[in-house]
Design a protein around this motif. Structure first.
Motif, PDB file in Angstrom:
ATOM      1  N   GLY A   1      38.673  41.715  45.561  1.00 32.55           N
ATOM      2  CA  GLY A   1      39.215  42.602  44.325  1.00 32.55           C
ATOM      3  C   GLY A   1      37.991  42.636  43.150  1.00 32.55           C
ATOM      4  N   ILE A   2      37.540  41.581  42.981  1.00 35.09           N
ATOM      5  CA  ILE A   2      36.415  41.520  41.842  1.00 35.09           C
ATOM      6  C   ILE A   2      35.306  42.510  42.126  1.00 35.09           C
ATOM      7  N   LYS A   3      35.041  42.428  43.500  1.00 38.68           N
ATOM      8  CA  LYS A   3      33.992  43.357  43.780  1.00 38.68           C
ATOM      9  C   LYS A   3      34.322  44.652  43.868  1.00 38.68           C
ATOM     10  N   LYS A   4      35.431  45.053  44.190  1.00 37.27           N
ATOM     11  CA  LYS A   4      36.087  46.360  44.158  1.00 37.27           C
ATOM     12  C   LYS A   4      36.422  46.696  42.537  1.00 37.27           C
ATOM     13  N   GLY A   5      36.016  45.988  41.377  1.00 40.27           N
ATOM     14  CA  GLY A   5      36.416  46.315  40.106  1.00 40.27           C
ATOM     15  C   GLY A   5      37.579  46.117  39.635  1.00 40.27           C
ATOM     16  N   MET A   6      38.536  45.571  40.523  1.00 40.11           N
ATOM     17  CA  MET A   6      40.082  45.502  39.945  1.00 40.11           C
ATOM     18  C   MET A   6      39.977  44.739  38.718  1.00 40.11           C
ATOM     19  N   ASP A   7      41.372  44.722  37.895  1.00 38.35           N
ATOM     20  CA  ASP A   7      41.522  43.963  36.807  1.00 38.35           C
ATOM     21  C   ASP A   7      42.146  42.857  37.230  1.00 38.35           C
ATOM     22  N   LEU A   8      42.591  41.790  36.311  1.00 40.98           N
ATOM     23  CA  LEU A   8      43.102  40.638  36.747  1.00 40.98           C
ATOM     24  C   LEU A   8      44.383  40.706  37.534  1.00 40.98           C
TER      25      LEU A   8
ATOM     26  N   PHE B   1      38.978  34.446  39.523  1.00 45.98           N
ATOM     27  CA  PHE B   1      38.720  35.338  38.511  1.00 45.98           C
ATOM     28  C   PHE B   1      37.645  34.862  37.217  1.00 45.98           C
ATOM     29  N   LEU B   2      38.184  33.477  36.935  1.00 51.53           N
ATOM     30  CA  LEU B   2      37.576  33.007  35.666  1.00 51.53           C
ATOM     31  C   LEU B   2      36.116  32.665  36.016  1.00 51.53           C
ATOM     32  N   PHE B   3      36.089  32.056  37.422  1.00 51.30           N
ATOM     33  CA  PHE B   3      34.600  31.376  37.424  1.00 51.30           C
ATOM     34  C   PHE B   3      34.172  32.044  39.023  1.00 51.30           C
ATOM     35  N   TYR B   4      34.070  33.398  38.636  1.00 47.94           N
ATOM     36  CA  TYR B   4      33.558  34.091  39.633  1.00 47.94           C
ATOM     37  C   TYR B   4      32.386  33.928  40.153  1.00 47.94           C
ATOM     38  N   LYS B   5      31.462  33.554  39.222  1.00 46.40           N
ATOM     39  CA  LYS B   5      29.863  33.392  39.757  1.00 46.40           C
ATOM     40  C   LYS B   5      29.616  32.063  40.411  1.00 46.40           C
ATOM     41  N   ILE B   6      30.544  31.406  40.029  1.00 43.00           N
ATOM     42  CA  ILE B   6      30.720  29.958  40.904  1.00 43.00           C
ATOM     43  C   ILE B   6      31.118  30.155  42.596  1.00 43.00           C
ATOM     44  N   PHE B   7      31.890  30.846  42.512  1.00 41.35           N
ATOM     45  CA  PHE B   7      32.543  31.066  43.889  1.00 41.35           C
ATOM     46  C   PHE B   7      31.640  32.282  44.652  1.00 41.35           C
ATOM     47  N   ALA B   8      30.989  32.913  44.038  1.00 42.57           N
ATOM     48  CA  ALA B   8      30.044  33.822  44.644  1.00 42.57           C
ATOM     49  C   ALA B   8      28.862  33.071  45.392  1.00 42.57           C
TER      50      ALA B   8
ATOM     51  N   ALA C   1      42.999  32.973  49.528  1.00 45.98           N
ATOM     52  CA  ALA C   1      43.245  33.562  48.014  1.00 45.98           C
ATOM     53  C   ALA C   1      41.899  33.879  47.511  1.00 45.98           C
ATOM     54  N   ILE C   2      40.744  32.996  47.540  1.00 48.45           N
ATOM     55  CA  ILE C   2      39.707  33.252  47.000  1.00 48.45           C
ATOM     56  C   ILE C   2      39.035  34.524  47.629  1.00 48.45           C
ATOM     57  N   SER C   3      39.103  34.706  48.966  1.00 48.08           N
ATOM     58  CA  SER C   3      38.422  35.799  49.873  1.00 48.08           C
ATOM     59  C   SER C   3      39.161  37.154  49.337  1.00 48.08           C
ATOM     60  N   GLY C   4      40.397  37.147  49.026  1.00 49.43           N
ATOM     61  CA  GLY C   4      41.061  38.207  48.679  1.00 49.43           C
ATOM     62  C   GLY C   4      40.620  38.680  47.018  1.00 49.43           C
TER      63      GLY C   4
ATOM     64  N   GLY D   1      45.138  43.168  39.584  1.00 52.09           N
ATOM     65  CA  GLY D   1      44.756  43.655  40.828  1.00 52.09           C
ATOM     66  C   GLY D   1      44.254  42.441  41.756  1.00 52.09           C
ATOM     67  N   VAL D   2      43.285  41.730  41.080  1.00 53.41           N
ATOM     68  CA  VAL D   2      42.782  40.464  41.632  1.00 53.41           C
ATOM     69  C   VAL D   2      43.843  39.509  42.120  1.00 53.41           C
ATOM     70  N   LEU D   3      45.005  39.166  41.317  1.00 51.06           N
ATOM     71  CA  LEU D   3      45.804  38.233  41.500  1.00 51.06           C
ATOM     72  C   LEU D   3      46.550  38.929  42.822  1.00 51.06           C
ATOM     73  N   VAL D   4      46.968  40.001  42.925  1.00 49.44           N
ATOM     74  CA  VAL D   4      47.736  40.716  43.857  1.00 49.44           C
ATOM     75  C   VAL D   4      46.911  40.701  45.048  1.00 49.44           C
ATOM     76  N   LEU D   5      45.700  40.978  45.051  1.00 52.34           N
ATOM     77  CA  LEU D   5      44.746  40.827  46.493  1.00 52.34           C
ATOM     78  C   LEU D   5      44.682  39.155  46.859  1.00 52.34           C
ATOM     79  N   GLY D   6      44.555  38.577  45.946  1.00 54.13           N
ATOM     80  CA  GLY D   6      44.400  37.211  46.390  1.00 54.13           C
ATOM     81  C   GLY D   6      45.828  36.638  47.064  1.00 54.13           C
ATOM     82  N   PHE D   7      47.089  36.921  46.198  1.00 51.64           N
ATOM     83  CA  PHE D   7      48.190  36.616  46.791  1.00 51.64           C
ATOM     84  C   PHE D   7      48.586  37.219  48.275  1.00 51.64           C
ATOM     85  N   SER D   8      48.237  38.400  48.315  1.00 53.55           N
ATOM     86  CA  SER D   8      48.415  39.043  49.648  1.00 53.55           C
ATOM     87  C   SER D   8      47.598  38.652  50.800  1.00 53.55           C
TER      88      SER D   8
END
Length: 203
Positions: free
Chosen positions: A24-31, A78-85, A17-20, A33-40
């Motif tokens: 999504g964040i790197k591709k500039g998706m909104d919230l 999505f909320l803590f992107y910089k930490i996960f990066a 989920a984090i990977s997806g 889009g990020v949730l859909v990509l993480g879930f998928s």
């Protein structure tokens, strides 16, 4: 289900989920889009496998702890992107653990429906890498497993080993644990040694 495998499944769901979500964040998706990509990414492989096996509705859509875990992990990313990066290797190891767990669970499920070697290997592979393929397609990229890294190969080997062990007799969970460990260890070794399958180099 074996407690170890269940725990590994959750680790895999969170890691995928984090990977997806990161993709999504790197591709500039909104919230959304990020949730859909993480879930998928986290659950798409299992859903696809269930559909192919005729399991309706797919387990990942009715056993709520799985989709909730994927959505929460995606939202936190999505909320803590910089930490996960900045979380590199730990996430890769978690991904390897999840890969092993999904391989073993997918192969086990397939064998329980039909003890066919091709079915076991294909469903084990789809369960483990299907989400990543969906992630890359939704991101408009060629799936990573088709272009580089010893990734799906580890899954194929792990699924095949599960079939061979299970074919010898009734399941006693050792077949699941061994398949899980071999897939995970192969993936970790491949990362460390930078294993890749041969390919044609265009000049």
């Amino acid at each position: 289900m074996n407690l170890i495998l269940e725990l590994a499944n959750y680790i895999g769901i969170i890691a995928f989920a984090i990977s997806g979500s990161m993709k999504g964040i790197k591709k500039g998706m909104d919230l959304l889009g990020v949730l859909v990509l993480g879930f998928s990414t986290a659950l798409g492989g299992g859903i696809t496998a269930d559909i192919l096996l005729g399991i309706k509705p797919p387990t990942n859509l009715v056993y709520l702890p799985y989709p909730l875990t994927a959505l929460i992990a995606s939202f936190l990313t999505f909320l803590f992107y910089k930490i996960f990066a900045n979380v590199g290797k730990p996430l890769l190891y978690a991904d390897a653990i999840g890969l092993g767990a999904f391989t073993a669970s997918g192969a086990s499920l397939a064998y329980s429906i039909d003890p066919s070697p091709l079915l076991v290997i294909m469903i084990g592979t789809i369960t483990a890498v299907g989400g990543g393929v969906i992630r890359d397609i939704l991101s408009n990229e060629v799936p990573v497993i088709l272009t580089r890294e010893f990734y799906a190969t580890a899954v194929i080997i792990g699924s095949g080993i599960y079939f061979l062990l299970r074919y010898e007799g009734e399941s006693n969970y050792y077949d699941i644990i061994i398949s899980f460990l071999i897939t995970t260890v192969l993936r970790i070794i491949a990362m460390k040694l930078k294993w890749e399958l041969p390919k044609v180099i265009n000049t």
